[in-house]
Motif scaffolding. Structure first.
Motif, PDB file in Angstrom:
ATOM      1  N   ILE A  52       5.729  -8.069  35.530  1.00 28.20           N
ATOM      2  CA  ILE A  52       4.279  -8.241  35.467  1.00 28.20           C
ATOM      3  C   ILE A  52       3.607  -6.973  35.976  1.00 28.20           C
ATOM      4  N   THR A  53       2.327  -6.835  35.715  1.00 31.11           N
ATOM      5  CA  THR A  53       1.606  -5.622  36.097  1.00 31.11           C
ATOM      6  C   THR A  53       0.152  -5.963  36.396  1.00 31.11           C
ATOM      7  N   LYS A  54      -0.520  -5.044  37.043  1.00 33.77           N
ATOM      8  CA  LYS A  54      -1.959  -5.181  37.281  1.00 33.77           C
ATOM      9  C   LYS A  54      -2.752  -4.184  36.440  1.00 33.77           C
ATOM     10  N   THR A  55      -2.066  -3.477  35.502  1.00 36.26           N
ATOM     11  CA  THR A  55      -2.790  -2.542  34.629  1.00 36.26           C
ATOM     12  C   THR A  55      -2.696  -3.004  33.182  1.00 36.26           C
ATOM     13  N   PRO A  79       1.742 -15.516  39.648  1.00 36.96           N
ATOM     14  CA  PRO A  79       3.073 -15.688  40.233  1.00 36.96           C
ATOM     15  C   PRO A  79       3.115 -16.900  41.155  1.00 36.96           C
ATOM     16  N   VAL A  80       4.228 -17.625  41.122  1.00 39.46           N
ATOM     17  CA  VAL A  80       4.405 -18.786  41.983  1.00 39.46           C
ATOM     18  C   VAL A  80       5.012 -18.364  43.320  1.00 39.46           C
ATOM     19  N   GLY A  81       5.808 -17.281  43.305  1.00 38.25           N
ATOM     20  CA  GLY A  81       6.483 -16.816  44.511  1.00 38.25           C
ATOM     21  C   GLY A  81       6.248 -15.344  44.748  1.00 38.25           C
ATOM     22  N   ALA A  82       7.155 -14.766  45.489  1.00 40.03           N
ATOM     23  CA  ALA A  82       7.047 -13.358  45.880  1.00 40.03           C
ATOM     24  C   ALA A  82       7.269 -12.421  44.694  1.00 40.03           C
ATOM     25  N   VAL A  83       6.566 -11.292  44.724  1.00 42.69           N
ATOM     26  CA  VAL A  83       6.768 -10.222  43.743  1.00 42.69           C
ATOM     27  C   VAL A  83       7.152  -8.961  44.505  1.00 42.69           C
ATOM     28  N   GLU A  84       7.850  -8.056  43.810  1.00 36.30           N
ATOM     29  CA  GLU A  84       8.236  -6.773  44.408  1.00 36.30           C
ATOM     30  C   GLU A  84       7.945  -5.665  43.415  1.00 36.30           C
ATOM     31  N   ASP A  85       7.811  -4.439  43.912  1.00 38.13           N
ATOM     32  CA  ASP A  85       7.638  -3.297  43.018  1.00 38.13           C
ATOM     33  C   ASP A  85       8.804  -3.253  42.029  1.00 38.13           C
ATOM     34  N   ASP A  86       8.524  -2.889  40.785  1.00 33.79           N
ATOM     35  CA  ASP A  86       9.565  -2.747  39.759  1.00 33.79           C
ATOM     36  C   ASP A  86      10.262  -1.410  39.980  1.00 33.79           C
ATOM     37  N   PRO A  87      11.514  -1.415  40.459  1.00 31.63           N
ATOM     38  CA  PRO A  87      12.198  -0.160  40.755  1.00 31.63           C
ATOM     39  C   PRO A  87      12.481   0.681  39.513  1.00 31.63           C
ATOM     40  N   ASN A  88      12.486   0.076  38.346  1.00 30.82           N
ATOM     41  CA  ASN A  88      12.714   0.827  37.111  1.00 30.82           C
ATOM     42  C   ASN A  88      11.578   1.801  36.850  1.00 30.82           C
ATOM     43  N   VAL A  89      10.409   1.485  37.327  1.00 31.65           N
ATOM     44  CA  VAL A  89       9.237   2.343  37.152  1.00 31.65           C
ATOM     45  C   VAL A  89       8.973   3.123  38.421  1.00 31.65           C
ATOM     46  N   THR A  90       8.892   2.416  39.546  1.00 31.51           N
ATOM     47  CA  THR A  90       8.459   3.060  40.779  1.00 31.51           C
ATOM     48  C   THR A  90       9.494   4.017  41.354  1.00 31.51           C
ATOM     49  N   ASP A  91      10.779   3.705  41.222  1.00 31.23           N
ATOM     50  CA  ASP A  91      11.801   4.571  41.793  1.00 31.23           C
ATOM     51  C   ASP A  91      12.179   5.714  40.857  1.00 31.23           C
ATOM     52  N   LYS A  92      11.962   5.530  39.560  1.00 33.41           N
ATOM     53  CA  LYS A  92      12.453   6.502  38.586  1.00 33.41           C
ATOM     54  C   LYS A  92      11.368   7.393  38.001  1.00 33.41           C
ATOM     55  N   ARG A  93      10.181   6.859  37.773  1.00 29.75           N
ATOM     56  CA  ARG A  93       9.181   7.636  37.050  1.00 29.75           C
ATOM     57  C   ARG A  93       7.879   7.831  37.805  1.00 29.75           C
ATOM     58  N   PHE A  94       7.442   6.821  38.530  1.00 28.18           N
ATOM     59  CA  PHE A  94       6.122   6.878  39.155  1.00 28.18           C
ATOM     60  C   PHE A  94       6.184   6.415  40.613  1.00 28.18           C
ATOM     61  N   PRO A  95       6.705   7.250  41.503  1.00 23.02           N
ATOM     62  CA  PRO A  95       6.767   6.866  42.912  1.00 23.02           C
ATOM     63  C   PRO A  95       5.384   6.457  43.437  1.00 23.02           C
ATOM     64  N   GLY A  96       5.372   5.436  44.253  1.00 20.37           N
ATOM     65  CA  GLY A  96       4.117   4.930  44.803  1.00 20.37           C
ATOM     66  C   GLY A  96       3.505   3.827  43.964  1.00 20.37           C
ATOM     67  N   ASN A  97       4.103   3.527  42.818  1.00 18.52           N
ATOM     68  CA  ASN A  97       3.698   2.440  41.933  1.00 18.52           C
ATOM     69  C   ASN A  97       2.268   2.547  41.401  1.00 18.52           C
ATOM     70  N   PRO A  98       1.857   3.695  40.849  1.00 14.62           N
ATOM     71  CA  PRO A  98       0.511   3.779  40.278  1.00 14.62           C
ATOM     72  C   PRO A  98       0.339   2.914  39.033  1.00 14.62           C
ATOM     73  N   THR A  99       1.446   2.496  38.406  1.00 14.12           N
ATOM     74  CA  THR A  99       1.352   1.618  37.238  1.00 14.12           C
ATOM     75  C   THR A  99       1.146   0.159  37.656  1.00 14.12           C
ATOM     76  N   MET A 100       1.232  -0.080  38.964  1.00 12.17           N
ATOM     77  CA  MET A 100       1.074  -1.441  39.490  1.00 12.17           C
ATOM     78  C   MET A 100       2.023  -2.395  38.765  1.00 12.17           C
ATOM     79  N   SER A 101       3.292  -1.974  38.615  1.00 14.72           N
ATOM     80  CA  SER A 101       4.322  -2.741  37.924  1.00 14.72           C
ATOM     81  C   SER A 101       5.182  -3.474  38.941  1.00 14.72           C
ATOM     82  N   TYR A 102       5.407  -4.750  38.666  1.00 12.93           N
ATOM     83  CA  TYR A 102       6.125  -5.619  39.599  1.00 12.93           C
ATOM     84  C   TYR A 102       7.159  -6.447  38.851  1.00 12.93           C
TER      85      TYR A 102
END
Length: 145
Positions: A52-55, A79-102
């Motif tokens: 999921i995302t916020k953008t 979401p019904v439960g906890a969400v976490e940053d999507d490491p496929n985006v945040t760790d590999k392409r966009f550190p800091g999660n500017p895409t707001m991808s979870y």
């Protein structure tokens, strides 16, 4: 729900609290999505998370690049439960999660659908598809799921 905005990278949609999910699968308001089914992008792979995302931009890419025929859909989800940053985006392409991808291992509920959203130009979508296919050919299309 409608939007006629051209998606802008890194621009948070709405109030900043809204989560979106892009796919080609037809859903209805009230449907509950759960992980454990075929991935949006590879039908031979079971997805352990929902993404999921916020953008609007990231949700648009999800709707455009998902497997299947026809126009994609962008759903407003809760979401019904906890969400976490999507490491496929945040760790590999966009550190800091500017895409707001979870991602989440918990269910998400469809609370609405964005209608009349504007997709990326056809050439841009094809370039993205070609780039993803190139990663696949080189064995670099690794998804941490």
């Amino acid at each position: 729900m409608t939007t006629e905005e051209v998606p802008q990278p890194f621009e948070v949609y709405g109030d900043g609290e809204t989560y979106l999910h892009g796919t080609k699968v037809l859903r209805r308001t009230g449907d509950v999505l759960t992980p454990g089914y075929a991935s949006n992008y590879r039908s031979d792979r079971v997805a352990n998370h929902l993404y999921i995302t916020k953008t609007l931009d990231a949700a648009t890419w999800g709707a455009e690049l998902a497997s299947g025929e026809g126009r994609g859909h962008i759903y407003v989800v809760e979401p019904v439960g906890a969400v976490e940053d999507d490491p496929n985006v945040t760790d590999k392409r966009f550190p800091g999660n500017p895409t707001m991808s979870y991602r989440t291992r918990e269910p998400v509920r469809v609370v609405g659908e964005l209608l009349d959203w504007v997709g990326h130009p056809v050439e841009q979508v094809q370039h993205m598809r070609d780039s993803l296919a190139d990663l696949e050919r080189r064995g670099e299309a690794i998804i941490d799921d």
